[in-house]
Write a protein that holds these residues in place. Structure first.
Motif, short mmCIF file in Angstrom:
data_model
loop_
_atom_site.label_atom_id
_atom_site.label_comp_id
_atom_site.label_asym_id
_atom_site.label_seq_id
_atom_site.Cartn_x
_atom_site.Cartn_y
_atom_site.Cartn_z
N GLU A 1 39.17 10.38 14.19
CA GLU A 1 40.52 9.89 13.92
C GLU A 1 41.51 11.03 13.75
OE1 GLU A 1 41.82 6.79 13.95
OE2 GLU A 1 39.88 6.15 14.69
N ARG B 1 28.16 9.12 9.21
CA ARG B 1 28.98 8.32 10.12
C ARG B 1 30.45 8.35 9.69
NH1 ARG B 1 28.90 1.87 11.26
NH2 ARG B 1 30.39 1.93 12.95
N ARG C 1 31.94 11.70 10.67
CA ARG C 1 32.11 11.73 12.12
C ARG C 1 33.33 10.90 12.54
NH1 ARG C 1 27.20 10.33 13.38
NH2 ARG C 1 27.64 8.11 13.55
N ASP C 2 33.48 9.72 11.94
CA ASP C 2 34.63 8.87 12.25
C ASP C 2 35.95 9.51 11.80
OD1 ASP C 2 32.92 7.02 13.35
OD2 ASP C 2 32.98 5.65 11.62
#
Length: 72
Positions: free
Chosen positions: A26, A18, A21-22
């Motif tokens: 960004e 996660r 992925r974040d």
């Protein structure tokens, strides 16, 4: 005990996935500077560094002369 370790490992892996992925999401939002902007900003930094170095050198020279005057 092995069940807890497996759950912790899965939790760590899911949080890591996660996070990656974040980070990717960004990074797509970042407004990257153009080559022309980078060159301009680099020039400003270079000139600023040279000016500050010259100022420090001048102040050092003045203090050195003052100290020599006081010692003699």
């Amino acid at each position: 005990m092995a069940v807890q370790e497996t759950a912790i490992q899965q939790s760590f892996m899911s949080r890591t996935k996660r996070f990656v992925r974040d980070v990717k999401a960004e990074m797509k939002k970042v407004n990257w500077p153009t080559r022309k902007e980078i060159i301009a900003h680099t020039g400003v930094v270079f000139v600023t560094v040279v000016l500050i170095a010259a100022l420090i050198w001048a102040i050092d020279a003045v203090f050195a002369k003052a100290l020599q005057f006081l010692i003699k």
